[in-house]
Design an enzyme around this catalytic site. Structure first.
Site, PDB file in Angstrom:
ATOM      1  N   HIS A   1       0.819  -1.222   0.000  1.00 25.46           N
ATOM      2  CA  HIS A   1       0.000   0.000   0.000  1.00 25.46           C
ATOM      3  C   HIS A   1       0.857   1.279   0.000  1.00 25.46           C
ATOM      4  O   HIS A   1       0.714   2.156   0.841  1.00 25.46           O
ATOM      5  CB  HIS A   1      -1.092  -0.002   1.080  1.00 25.46           C
ATOM      6  CG  HIS A   1      -0.706  -0.379   2.473  1.00 25.46           C
ATOM      7  ND1 HIS A   1       0.227   0.302   3.180  1.00 25.46           N
ATOM      8  CD2 HIS A   1      -1.169  -1.351   3.293  1.00 25.46           C
ATOM      9  CE1 HIS A   1       0.337  -0.231   4.377  1.00 25.46           C
ATOM     10  NE2 HIS A   1      -0.489  -1.242   4.469  1.00 25.46           N
TER      11      HIS A   1
ATOM     12  N   HIS B   1      -5.384 -10.253  13.748  1.00 27.77           N
ATOM     13  CA  HIS B   1      -5.533  -9.007  12.978  1.00 27.77           C
ATOM     14  C   HIS B   1      -6.082  -9.369  11.604  1.00 27.77           C
ATOM     15  O   HIS B   1      -5.621 -10.343  10.998  1.00 27.77           O
ATOM     16  CB  HIS B   1      -4.135  -8.372  12.887  1.00 27.77           C
ATOM     17  CG  HIS B   1      -4.019  -7.167  12.028  1.00 27.77           C
ATOM     18  ND1 HIS B   1      -4.980  -6.198  11.939  1.00 27.77           N
ATOM     19  CD2 HIS B   1      -2.994  -6.755  11.220  1.00 27.77           C
ATOM     20  CE1 HIS B   1      -4.562  -5.245  11.122  1.00 27.77           C
ATOM     21  NE2 HIS B   1      -3.368  -5.562  10.671  1.00 27.77           N
TER      22      HIS B   1
ATOM     23  N   GLU C   1      -6.191  -7.502   8.689  1.00 29.84           N
ATOM     24  CA  GLU C   1      -5.722  -6.897   7.437  1.00 29.84           C
ATOM     25  C   GLU C   1      -5.379  -8.021   6.449  1.00 29.84           C
ATOM     26  O   GLU C   1      -4.913  -9.106   6.850  1.00 29.84           O
ATOM     27  CB  GLU C   1      -4.510  -5.986   7.685  1.00 29.84           C
ATOM     28  CG  GLU C   1      -4.210  -5.146   6.452  1.00 29.84           C
ATOM     29  CD  GLU C   1      -3.253  -3.980   6.713  1.00 29.84           C
ATOM     30  OE1 GLU C   1      -2.743  -3.834   7.840  1.00 29.84           O
ATOM     31  OE2 GLU C   1      -3.028  -3.214   5.747  1.00 29.84           O
TER      32      GLU C   1
ATOM     33  N   ASP D   1      -3.170  -8.891   4.409  1.00 21.61           N
ATOM     34  CA  ASP D   1      -1.886  -9.594   4.278  1.00 21.61           C
ATOM     35  C   ASP D   1      -1.819 -10.793   5.218  1.00 21.61           C
ATOM     36  O   ASP D   1      -0.994 -11.690   5.023  1.00 21.61           O
ATOM     37  CB  ASP D   1      -0.690  -8.654   4.494  1.00 21.61           C
ATOM     38  CG  ASP D   1      -0.771  -7.836   5.749  1.00 21.61           C
ATOM     39  OD1 ASP D   1      -1.888  -7.470   6.159  1.00 21.61           O
ATOM     40  OD2 ASP D   1       0.282  -7.536   6.342  1.00 21.61           O
TER      41      ASP D   1
ATOM     42  N   HIS E   1      -1.832  -1.946  14.818  1.00 24.15           N
ATOM     43  CA  HIS E   1      -2.132  -0.636  14.309  1.00 24.15           C
ATOM     44  C   HIS E   1      -3.537  -0.500  13.753  1.00 24.15           C
ATOM     45  O   HIS E   1      -3.866   0.530  13.143  1.00 24.15           O
ATOM     46  CB  HIS E   1      -1.106  -0.301  13.208  1.00 24.15           C
ATOM     47  CG  HIS E   1      -1.243  -1.163  11.970  1.00 24.15           C
ATOM     48  ND1 HIS E   1      -1.346  -0.614  10.704  1.00 24.15           N
ATOM     49  CD2 HIS E   1      -1.350  -2.502  11.779  1.00 24.15           C
ATOM     50  CE1 HIS E   1      -1.457  -1.563   9.802  1.00 24.15           C
ATOM     51  NE2 HIS E   1      -1.472  -2.720  10.427  1.00 24.15           N
TER      52      HIS E   1
ATOM     53  N   ASP F   1       1.598  -7.505  13.873  1.00 25.48           N
ATOM     54  CA  ASP F   1       2.411  -6.503  13.165  1.00 25.48           C
ATOM     55  C   ASP F   1       3.468  -5.841  14.055  1.00 25.48           C
ATOM     56  O   ASP F   1       4.368  -5.167  13.533  1.00 25.48           O
ATOM     57  CB  ASP F   1       1.507  -5.427  12.561  1.00 25.48           C
ATOM     58  CG  ASP F   1       0.874  -5.885  11.251  1.00 25.48           C
ATOM     59  OD1 ASP F   1       1.489  -6.696  10.550  1.00 25.48           O
ATOM     60  OD2 ASP F   1      -0.233  -5.425  10.941  1.00 25.48           O
TER      61      ASP F   1
ATOM     62  N   TYR G   1       9.986  -0.195   8.880  1.00 23.95           N
ATOM     63  CA  TYR G   1       8.626  -0.714   9.114  1.00 23.95           C
ATOM     64  C   TYR G   1       7.896   0.174  10.126  1.00 23.95           C
ATOM     65  O   TYR G   1       6.745   0.577   9.920  1.00 23.95           O
ATOM     66  CB  TYR G   1       8.731  -2.155   9.633  1.00 23.95           C
ATOM     67  CG  TYR G   1       7.419  -2.860   9.825  1.00 23.95           C
ATOM     68  CD1 TYR G   1       6.891  -3.674   8.831  1.00 23.95           C
ATOM     69  CD2 TYR G   1       6.706  -2.728  11.006  1.00 23.95           C
ATOM     70  CE1 TYR G   1       5.687  -4.324   9.003  1.00 23.95           C
ATOM     71  CE2 TYR G   1       5.501  -3.375  11.203  1.00 23.95           C
ATOM     72  CZ  TYR G   1       5.003  -4.175  10.199  1.00 23.95           C
ATOM     73  OH  TYR G   1       3.803  -4.809  10.381  1.00 23.95           O
TER      74      TYR G   1
ATOM     75  N   HIS H   1       5.599 -10.335  10.315  1.00 27.15           N
ATOM     76  CA  HIS H   1       6.412 -10.059   9.117  1.00 27.15           C
ATOM     77  C   HIS H   1       7.889 -10.146   9.475  1.00 27.15           C
ATOM     78  O   HIS H   1       8.309  -9.665  10.530  1.00 27.15           O
ATOM     79  CB  HIS H   1       6.150  -8.648   8.588  1.00 27.15           C
ATOM     80  CG  HIS H   1       4.759  -8.426   8.108  1.00 27.15           C
ATOM     81  ND1 HIS H   1       4.252  -9.025   6.979  1.00 27.15           N
ATOM     82  CD2 HIS H   1       3.760  -7.654   8.597  1.00 27.15           C
ATOM     83  CE1 HIS H   1       3.002  -8.632   6.807  1.00 27.15           C
ATOM     84  NE2 HIS H   1       2.676  -7.811   7.773  1.00 27.15           N
TER      85      HIS H   1
HETATM   86 FE1  FEO Z   1      -1.637  -4.692   9.467  1.00 32.65          FE
HETATM   87 FE2  FEO Z   1       0.651  -6.927   8.400  1.00 32.65          FE
HETATM   88  O1  FEO Z   1      -1.011  -6.124   8.476  1.00 32.65           O
END
Ligand code: FEO
Length: 407
Positions: free
Chosen positions: A24, A78, A80, A82, A148, A167, A195, A228
């Site tokens: 993004h 989470h 999101e 990904d 986040h 995250d 990051y 990640h």
């Molecule tokens: Fe907030 Fe890695 O997604």
């Protein structure tokens, strides 16, 4: 496919995305990983999914540890995409499975997957402090809203002293090695900082509260498995990344100036070089980033790591150059604090670009120096004024450092 042990019966079964270059808008020049963890306890549990398209990779890794159909719980920290993009596909492969998530996580799952089978999912909602016994291991949950996203949650495997903070503490870094200490630590910490700058900078207040909560709970941590990048396991690395987060939430930075600019006919570039010279004359470090030549992710990192940043733009059609406009939009969203800032640039007839940059800096409520503007091509006198402007910014930083050392 290979699975990697973190602790006895706890495995990394995520996916490595060597090729992603745009997250993004965040240029992920070193790729990333989507980390999923499998606990092969009496009640087998998968913690977090992976991005859509990477489910088969994760399923193959799971298959190396157990029959996927024997997994009883799927923890969703989470939603999101990904991490959750693969969930409809994975849930179908694991079913029957109970999805364990926070109240906000449940809402978010419904909002994302109403058309992809959500109504048929077995969901168990948990809140901060709730525990789930898997046999020899107990999971404990901590909701961390806005770290986040509103739904963000940490999962802590008590007996294994393993924190899975999604995250938090991550890096966009693809690697064939799973642990930070198996990689080049300079790269790992650089990516952790990049990051934080690009993903977490706006949420410093909430992150600070989370760090305090983790300390208050007295969580012993042997391993941090973010969602990640690589995992943290050496005590000195865990201490260092937690301290780095504490510093970043306070916007602690080096006494350094980042010059961030773009140019049309090189007048703003000439100003930049003269300002750089003035800063150097005061013995203060400076780094220069031309928008469009440096990635936005790197510029955000420079803002995180510098006590001051100055933004240069020419005027185009009474406003900022589009590349500068994009940066100002981005930085407005990242909401840096405790920074000395200023706007500068050249214009042809009416001006307007510097005014617009200045307005965004004002909206951010940062400590501002008076803007510096000049018309068309800088004269020698103009360049001397730029040098002096740079020197005055550098002196402000030195005075602030002096005052702090006396305090
Ligand atoms: Fe907030 Fe890695 O997604």
């Amino acid at each position: 496919m290979e699975r990697y042990p973190l602790k006895e019966d706890i495995w990394w079964v995520g996916a490595i995305d060597w090729n992603v270059r745009d997250f993004h808008g965040y240029e992920t020049t070193r790729g990333t990983t989507y980390n999923s963890y499998l606990i092969t306890d009496e009640k087998k549990t998968l913690v977090d999914g992976v991005r859509n398209g990477f489910g088969p990779e994760t399923l193959r890794r799971i298959g190396n540890c157990c029959d996927p159909k024997t997994i009883e719980y799927l923890i969703v920290n989470h939603v999101e995409l990904d991490h959750s993009g693969s969930l409809p596909w994975l849930i179908e492969k694991l079913s029957p499975v109970t999805v364990v998530t926070s109240k906000r996580g449940r809402e978010s799952l419904e909002q994302h997957f109403a058309n992809e089978g959500f109504a048929g999912w077995d969901i168990q909602v948990v809140a901060s402090g709730d525990e789930l016994s898997l046999g020899k291991y107990t999971l404990s949950f901590l909701e961390v809203p806005m770290v986040h996203w509103p739904d963000s949650m940490f999962t802590y495997v008590k007996e294994a002293k393993t924190l899975l903070p999604n995250d938090g503490f991550g890096q966009h870094l693809a690697s064939s090695k799973r642990f930070a200490d198996e990689n080049d630590m300079n790269v790992v910490f650089e990516e952790a900082a990049r990051y934080y700058a690009n993903i977490l900078m706006p949420f410093g207040t909430q992150i600070k509260k989370t760090l305090a909560k983790v300390q208050e709970l007295g969580l012993e941590i042997d391993v941090i498995g973010p969602s990640h990048g690589v995992l943290w396991r050496r005590p000195e690395d865990i201490e260092r990344i937690i301290q780095a987060y504490a510093d970043w939430t306070e916007f602690e930075a080096e006494p350094k100036v980042a010059l961030i600019f773009d140019t049309m006919w090189k007048s703003t570039e000439k100003m930049t070089r003269a300002i750089e010279d003035g800063i150097a004359q005061e013995g203060v470090r400076c780094e220069v980033h031309q928008l469009g030549r440096t990635t936005m992710a790197d510029v955000a990192l420079a803002v995180l790591e510098s006590q001051a940043f100055l933004v240069g733009t020419p005027t185009l059609n009474n406003g900022m150059l589009p590349s500068v406009g994009a940066f100002m939009t981005y930085i407005k969203g990242l909401r840096p604090k405790n920074r000395l800032v200023g706007a500068y640039g050249s214009f042809g007839w009416g001006g307007g670009g510097v005014k617009q940059v200045n307005q965004v800096l004002e909206d951010l409520k940062l400590d501002q120096v008076d803007p510096l503007e000049l018309k068309f091509i800088p004269t020698e006198d103009d360049l001397s004024a730029c040098v002096e402007w740079g020197r005055s910014v550098a002196r402000r930083l030195k005075q602030a450092a002096e005052a702090e050392s006396k305090a």
